[in-house]
Design a protein around this motif. Structure first.
Motif, PDB file in Angstrom:
ATOM      1  N   ASP A 173      43.603  44.595  41.981  1.00 31.32           N
ATOM      2  CA  ASP A 173      44.442  44.971  43.115  1.00 31.32           C
ATOM      3  C   ASP A 173      44.688  43.731  43.971  1.00 31.32           C
ATOM      4  O   ASP A 173      43.807  43.285  44.709  1.00 31.32           O
ATOM      5  CB  ASP A 173      43.753  46.056  43.931  1.00 31.32           C
ATOM      6  N   THR A 174      45.883  43.169  43.868  1.00 35.32           N
ATOM      7  CA  THR A 174      46.178  41.943  44.618  1.00 35.32           C
ATOM      8  C   THR A 174      46.446  42.209  46.094  1.00 35.32           C
ATOM      9  O   THR A 174      46.417  41.282  46.904  1.00 35.32           O
ATOM     10  CB  THR A 174      47.396  41.229  44.008  1.00 35.32           C
ATOM     11  N   THR A 175      46.675  43.469  46.465  1.00 34.74           N
ATOM     12  CA  THR A 175      46.952  43.778  47.871  1.00 34.74           C
ATOM     13  C   THR A 175      45.701  43.680  48.741  1.00 34.74           C
ATOM     14  O   THR A 175      45.793  43.764  49.963  1.00 34.74           O
ATOM     15  CB  THR A 175      47.545  45.192  48.014  1.00 34.74           C
ATOM     16  N   VAL A 176      44.540  43.486  48.107  1.00 34.13           N
ATOM     17  CA  VAL A 176      43.302  43.408  48.897  1.00 34.13           C
ATOM     18  C   VAL A 176      43.335  42.242  49.873  1.00 34.13           C
ATOM     19  O   VAL A 176      42.615  42.255  50.887  1.00 34.13           O
ATOM     20  CB  VAL A 176      42.060  43.284  47.990  1.00 34.13           C
ATOM     21  N   TRP A 177      44.167  41.228  49.595  1.00 31.61           N
ATOM     22  CA  TRP A 177      44.234  40.090  50.513  1.00 31.61           C
ATOM     23  C   TRP A 177      44.871  40.472  51.842  1.00 31.61           C
ATOM     24  O   TRP A 177      44.726  39.748  52.835  1.00 31.61           O
ATOM     25  CB  TRP A 177      45.007  38.949  49.863  1.00 31.61           C
TER      26      TRP A 177
ATOM     27  N   SER B 124      42.165  44.239  53.092  1.00 30.96           N
ATOM     28  CA  SER B 124      40.746  44.063  53.407  1.00 30.96           C
ATOM     29  C   SER B 124      40.514  43.581  54.827  1.00 30.96           C
ATOM     30  O   SER B 124      39.388  43.635  55.328  1.00 30.96           O
ATOM     31  CB  SER B 124      40.095  43.068  52.432  1.00 30.96           C
ATOM     32  N   PHE B 125      41.570  43.101  55.479  1.00 30.27           N
ATOM     33  CA  PHE B 125      41.409  42.509  56.807  1.00 30.27           C
ATOM     34  C   PHE B 125      42.503  43.004  57.741  1.00 30.27           C
ATOM     35  O   PHE B 125      43.616  43.316  57.299  1.00 30.27           O
ATOM     36  CB  PHE B 125      41.453  40.977  56.720  1.00 30.27           C
ATOM     37  N   SER B 126      42.194  43.049  59.018  1.00 31.24           N
ATOM     38  CA  SER B 126      43.168  43.491  60.018  1.00 31.24           C
ATOM     39  C   SER B 126      43.964  42.303  60.543  1.00 31.24           C
ATOM     40  O   SER B 126      43.391  41.253  60.863  1.00 31.24           O
ATOM     41  CB  SER B 126      42.446  44.174  61.188  1.00 31.24           C
ATOM     42  N   TYR B 127      45.280  42.471  60.611  1.00 32.20           N
ATOM     43  CA  TYR B 127      46.159  41.448  61.176  1.00 32.20           C
ATOM     44  C   TYR B 127      45.889  40.084  60.547  1.00 32.20           C
ATOM     45  O   TYR B 127      45.603  39.088  61.216  1.00 32.20           O
ATOM     46  CB  TYR B 127      45.984  41.382  62.700  1.00 32.20           C
ATOM     47  N   HIS B 128      46.000  40.045  59.241  1.00 37.46           N
ATOM     48  CA  HIS B 128      45.710  38.820  58.499  1.00 37.46           C
ATOM     49  C   HIS B 128      46.899  38.501  57.611  1.00 37.46           C
ATOM     50  O   HIS B 128      47.420  39.374  56.902  1.00 37.46           O
ATOM     51  CB  HIS B 128      44.453  39.015  57.643  1.00 37.46           C
TER      52      HIS B 128
ATOM     53  N   LEU C  87      48.347  34.709  49.144  1.00 39.41           N
ATOM     54  CA  LEU C  87      47.280  34.998  48.185  1.00 39.41           C
ATOM     55  C   LEU C  87      47.587  36.272  47.401  1.00 39.41           C
ATOM     56  O   LEU C  87      47.291  36.365  46.203  1.00 39.41           O
ATOM     57  CB  LEU C  87      45.947  35.124  48.907  1.00 39.41           C
ATOM     58  N   MET C  88      48.177  37.251  48.080  1.00 39.46           N
ATOM     59  CA  MET C  88      48.541  38.494  47.402  1.00 39.46           C
ATOM     60  C   MET C  88      49.538  38.210  46.282  1.00 39.46           C
ATOM     61  O   MET C  88      49.483  38.810  45.208  1.00 39.46           O
ATOM     62  CB  MET C  88      49.133  39.486  48.399  1.00 39.46           C
ATOM     63  N   GLU C  89      50.425  37.247  46.486  1.00 39.77           N
ATOM     64  CA  GLU C  89      51.467  36.936  45.501  1.00 39.77           C
ATOM     65  C   GLU C  89      50.961  36.007  44.400  1.00 39.77           C
ATOM     66  O   GLU C  89      51.330  36.166  43.227  1.00 39.77           O
ATOM     67  CB  GLU C  89      52.663  36.285  46.200  1.00 39.77           C
ATOM     68  N   PHE C  90      50.109  35.035  44.751  1.00 39.76           N
ATOM     69  CA  PHE C  90      49.796  33.970  43.801  1.00 39.76           C
ATOM     70  C   PHE C  90      48.364  33.969  43.270  1.00 39.76           C
ATOM     71  O   PHE C  90      48.111  33.372  42.217  1.00 39.76           O
ATOM     72  CB  PHE C  90      50.068  32.608  44.454  1.00 39.76           C
ATOM     73  N   TYR C  91      47.410  34.596  43.966  1.00 46.02           N
ATOM     74  CA  TYR C  91      45.995  34.366  43.641  1.00 46.02           C
ATOM     75  C   TYR C  91      45.656  34.726  42.198  1.00 46.02           C
ATOM     76  O   TYR C  91      44.987  33.962  41.507  1.00 46.02           O
ATOM     77  CB  TYR C  91      45.084  35.140  44.604  1.00 46.02           C
TER      78      TYR C  91
ATOM     79  N   HIS D  89      49.011  32.948  39.499  1.00 44.83           N
ATOM     80  CA  HIS D  89      49.404  31.533  39.439  1.00 44.83           C
ATOM     81  C   HIS D  89      48.311  30.679  38.805  1.00 44.83           C
ATOM     82  O   HIS D  89      47.121  30.863  39.075  1.00 44.83           O
ATOM     83  CB  HIS D  89      49.703  31.008  40.849  1.00 44.83           C
ATOM     84  N   PRO D  90      48.701  29.719  37.926  1.00 47.40           N
ATOM     85  CA  PRO D  90      47.695  28.869  37.275  1.00 47.40           C
ATOM     86  C   PRO D  90      46.859  28.032  38.239  1.00 47.40           C
ATOM     87  O   PRO D  90      45.787  27.553  37.871  1.00 47.40           O
ATOM     88  CB  PRO D  90      48.532  27.987  36.337  1.00 47.40           C
ATOM     89  N   ALA D  91      47.346  27.837  39.464  1.00 48.13           N
ATOM     90  CA  ALA D  91      46.568  27.080  40.442  1.00 48.13           C
ATOM     91  C   ALA D  91      45.230  27.749  40.739  1.00 48.13           C
ATOM     92  O   ALA D  91      44.269  27.083  41.139  1.00 48.13           O
ATOM     93  CB  ALA D  91      47.367  26.925  41.741  1.00 48.13           C
ATOM     94  N   PHE D  92      45.166  29.061  40.519  1.00 48.41           N
ATOM     95  CA  PHE D  92      43.940  29.808  40.814  1.00 48.41           C
ATOM     96  C   PHE D  92      43.225  30.294  39.551  1.00 48.41           C
ATOM     97  O   PHE D  92      42.368  31.170  39.623  1.00 48.41           O
ATOM     98  CB  PHE D  92      44.266  31.017  41.704  1.00 48.41           C
TER      99      PHE D  92
END
Length: 364
Positions: A140-144, A147-151, A156-160, A163-166
């Motif tokens: 679940d990429t939406t956890v970024w 999981s946090f308020s007003y963050h 990170l939701m799109e690339f974590y 993307h090969p960077a991660f």
């Protein structure tokens, strides 16, 4: 001349003496051999022509030898949880992932499910492949964001995960249930693709006791995986990825997660046993679970219990959660931006005599 002869034969005599003592302890012994010829004469020697087997050490796993250690509270219980009772526990041998499961390794699982291909040729196991639905294994990429308020977690939701960077960062957004699915797939993947005479034991999550024993890195009592009691090394560098101060996430070098192979490994060669991401383990959670289980390879399971133990602390946690004895939990279907996992495998063999084979297993 006598002195020369004595000095020449002394090492040989020493080896003979040691071998005889070890044989007396049962560490060296004559292996029973099965003989078809003797069987035909009415003897019982076992089924003949069974090829010997030595357990292979999978890539990126380390062999953790059996041992006894003090499990439980290693420092002040600031949460007053009274859930980490001190007691001596013995753990049998097992293999454990050197690193937390990375995005790219988990992606291999996702791709296998997406394509429905669990072996690269004719499966070398008689077992049926596990059945998964793609949507149930995707992290679940939406956890970024959730999981946090007003963050601002959109990047990170799109690339974590994608993307090969991660690629070499720990996978997150996976539940305890998904971690177990990964273990099922990895077990079939190994046994279906490695042409061997016998199947390997299944991959699984570590028990809570195994995890704590491994985290201490061979130390009987250790506040942190590196020993402790300090969070910095002699050069003043922080030893893990966590939250060292209020509003401070960067002093350890990373604002969020870090690659799975950074920071120094502990005495067993395991990376990030404290910080980076917290880790799911096998046990159900109970405040008194450690007091109820046996003192040899303990594991606490209770039917219907949806709380699962989480260990190790993460990039967003304060130092208390990095301690080897700190116990927390999460519900088995919950996915967060700070919980990942690593896998283990039971070692099959005599206790205390682990022989690790780093090469490929015997071919058919």
């Amino acid at each position: 001349m006598c002195k020369k002869m004595i000095s020449r034969f002394f090492p040989l005599l020493t080896l003979v003496l040691i071998a005889s003592l070890l044989q007396g302890c049962g560490l060296f012994g004559k292996k029973g051999t099965a003989s078809e010829k003797d069987n035909r004469r009415g003897e019982v020697t076992g089924v003949a022509k069974r090829v010997g087997w030595q357990q292979n050490l999978p890539i990126d796993m380390v062999a953790v030898k059996a041992g006894t250690f003090w499990m439980g509270q290693a420092d002040e219980d600031i949460g007053i949880t009274q859930s980490a009772f001190n007691r001596q526990v013995t753990i049998s041998e097992f293999y454990m992932d050197k690193y937390e499961v990375s995005n790219n390794k988990y992606r291999q699982f996702v791709e296998a499910v997406r394509l429905g291909e669990y072996s690269y040729s004719t499966p070398t196991t008689l077992k049926d492949p596990p059945q998964f639905n793609l949507n149930e294994v995707l992290p679940d990429t939406t956890v970024w964001n959730t999981s946090f308020s007003y963050h601002y977690g959109d990047p990170l939701m799109e690339f974590y995960f994608d993307h090969p960077a991660f690629d070499n960062y720990p996978v997150v957004g996976v539940s305890w249930e998904q971690a177990n699915m990964y273990c099922q797939w990895r077990t079939y993947h190994m046994n279906a693709n490695d042409k061997s005479n016998f199947e390997m034991p299944p991959f699984r999550l570590p028990s809570e006791a195994e995890w704590e024993y491994a985290a201490k890195g061979g130390k009987d009592v250790a506040k942190y995986p590196w020993g402790g009691p300090y969070l910095k090394n002699k050069r003043g560098c922080l030893m893990a990825n966590f939250k060292p101060g209020r509003g401070n996430y960067i002093d350890d070098g990373f604002s969020y997660t870090a690659p799975v192979d950074v920071y120094a490994p502990n005495g067993f060669g395991l990376y990030n046993m404290a910080g980076n991401v917290s880790e799911w383990v096998l046990d159900d959670y109970s405040e008194v679970g450690t007091a109820l289980t046996w003192d040899l390879d303990p594991v606490y399971k209770k039917e219907g219990e949806s709380r699962k133990v989480v260990r190790g602390g993460s990039w967003k946690d304060i130092a208390h959660y990095l301690e080897t004895s700190t116990r927390t939990y999460e519900y088995q279907d919950v996915k967060t931006a700070h919980i990942g996992f690593r896998t283990t495998m039971t070692f099959i063999g005599r206790s205390g005599s682990m022989e690790v084979n780093n090469n490929r297993r015997r071919q058919r």
